[in-house]
Design a protein around this motif. Structure first.
Motif, mmCIF file in Angstrom:
data_model
loop_
_atom_site.group_PDB
_atom_site.id
_atom_site.type_symbol
_atom_site.label_atom_id
_atom_site.label_comp_id
_atom_site.label_asym_id
_atom_site.label_seq_id
_atom_site.Cartn_x
_atom_site.Cartn_y
_atom_site.Cartn_z
ATOM 1 N N ALA A 72 1.756 -0.874 -13.454
ATOM 2 C CA ALA A 72 2.002 -1.999 -12.721
ATOM 3 C C ALA A 72 1.968 -1.749 -11.204
ATOM 4 C CB ALA A 72 3.602 -2.394 -13.012
ATOM 5 N N LEU A 73 2.439 -0.410 -10.665
ATOM 6 C CA LEU A 73 2.445 -0.047 -9.246
ATOM 7 C C LEU A 73 1.214 -0.223 -8.697
ATOM 8 C CD1 LEU A 73 4.909 2.644 -9.226
ATOM 9 C CD2 LEU A 73 5.294 0.371 -8.565
ATOM 10 N N VAL A 95 12.903 3.901 -11.746
ATOM 11 C CA VAL A 95 11.969 4.929 -11.142
ATOM 12 C C VAL A 95 10.835 4.217 -10.617
ATOM 13 C CG1 VAL A 95 10.398 6.915 -11.482
ATOM 14 C CG2 VAL A 95 12.774 6.886 -12.601
ATOM 15 N N SER A 96 10.340 3.231 -11.456
ATOM 16 C CA SER A 96 9.327 2.236 -10.880
ATOM 17 C C SER A 96 9.826 1.628 -9.633
ATOM 18 C CB SER A 96 8.819 1.356 -11.865
ATOM 19 O OG SER A 96 7.826 0.365 -11.450
ATOM 20 N N ALA A 102 7.474 -1.296 0.078
ATOM 21 C CA ALA A 102 8.374 -2.831 0.527
ATOM 22 C C ALA A 102 7.317 -3.814 0.547
ATOM 23 C CB ALA A 102 8.822 -2.394 2.002
ATOM 24 N N GLN A 103 6.114 -3.803 0.825
ATOM 25 C CA GLN A 103 5.539 -5.035 0.799
ATOM 26 C C GLN A 103 5.048 -5.699 -0.333
ATOM 27 O OE1 GLN A 103 4.119 -1.912 1.516
ATOM 28 N NE2 GLN A 103 2.053 -1.809 1.187
ATOM 29 N N TYR A 104 5.408 -5.076 -1.670
ATOM 30 C CA TYR A 104 5.411 -5.732 -2.883
ATOM 31 C C TYR A 104 6.574 -5.979 -3.711
ATOM 32 C CZ TYR A 104 0.753 -3.453 -1.978
ATOM 33 O OH TYR A 104 -0.535 -3.111 -1.607
ATOM 34 N N LYS A 105 7.746 -5.947 -3.075
ATOM 35 C CA LYS A 105 8.941 -6.251 -3.514
ATOM 36 C C LYS A 105 9.089 -7.493 -4.086
ATOM 37 C CE LYS A 105 11.147 -2.133 -2.280
ATOM 38 N NZ LYS A 105 11.677 -1.132 -3.209
ATOM 39 N N ASP A 106 8.628 -8.457 -3.387
ATOM 40 C CA ASP A 106 8.618 -9.884 -3.899
ATOM 41 C C ASP A 106 7.449 -10.237 -4.870
ATOM 42 O OD1 ASP A 106 10.730 -10.402 -2.577
ATOM 43 O OD2 ASP A 106 9.618 -11.060 -0.594
#
Length: 249
Positions: A72-73, A95-96, A102-106
């Motif tokens: 996923a990451l 953990v993931s 931060a730029q992928y939080k949404d």
């Protein structure tokens, strides 16, 4: 397997991976061999998604049994508007979350969910990924564990997953032990499958791609180019430690 046994199995997974979450990555991916195995397996996942035009911003992808985010990451870096990660164990997802830039939080959306009861409507996703999970269950349980993934995929949707290979000739000791357990003792080793068993194991999915991976005897000696050749050549791809399999609804 009875309903009670299935509940117990889920509880076992929940307990085990809640305890192991904080050290899961360190035990698997920090060594040179582990890092290379992770990189190549992920690359094969994305090769199959790319082959079926699923690495596009508007495509909806779900990573099932997402764990600490191995797949996923990386998925979130390909420009998707939304990626969904599901796992039975919130500690693994934590953990993931801690590793998510931060730029992928949404973009990456997390759900605690049983893969047999995914909290999504029919035909909600174009593609799905399922990393290192099937080795935990017997081969005959594959259909039960992938049935709901089939449900949430659109028509012609693609599932990419990993399967442990019974024909592990690149590690002679393991090959002999697998043969002994399965054909002499009559005891299947978890999910280990022969290539010709995959069609039945994943019905009603259609097997559309098989890539071999995990060639330990050569992994630390030769470069990625040679490993990719072994993984795709019909002469060798069926004899590594596991398969990355593309399945079509």
């Amino acid at each position: 397997m009875s309903t009670e046994q299935k509940k117990d199995l889920n509880q076992y997974y929940l307990d085990t991976y809640t305890k192991e979450a904080s050290v899961y990555d360190q035990r698997r991916w920090t060594s040179k061999g582990g890092s290379k195995a992770k990189s190549l397996r992920n690359a094969y996942f994305f090769d199959i998604l790319r082959k079926y035009n699923l690495i596009q911003p508007e495509k909806k992808i779900i990573d099932v049994a997402s764990g600490t985010g191995r797949v996923a990451l990386e998925l979130v870096t390909f420009g998707y508007k939304k990626v969904v990660a599901c796992d039975l164990t919130n500690a693994m997802l934590d953990v993931s979350r801690s590793k998510l830039p931060a730029q992928y939080k949404d973009i990456l959306e997390y759900h605690v969910a049983d893969m047999k009861k995914l909290p999504f409507s029919d035909a909600s996703f174009d593609g799905a990924t399922l990393g290192a999970f099937l080795y935990l269950i017997p081969l005959e349980e594959y259909p039960a564990y992938t049935k709901d993934i089939h449900r949430v995929l659109q028509k012609d949707g693609i599932l990419v997953c990993e399967v442990m290979n019974q024909l592990h000739f690149f590690n002679p000791f393991k090959a002999v032990m697998k043969f002994w357990h399965r054909h002499v003792r009559g005891k299947k080793i978890k999910s280990h499958a022969y290539p010709w068993e995959l069609k039945k194991a994943f019905a009603p999915f259609e097997v559309v791609d098989i890539i071999g991976t995990d060639f330990p005897a050569v992994m630390t000696i030769f470069g990625d180019g040679f490993l990719r050749f072994l993984s795709r050549s019909p002469l060798t791809k069926y004899f590594g430690g596991r398969f990355v399999v593309g399945l079509k609804k």
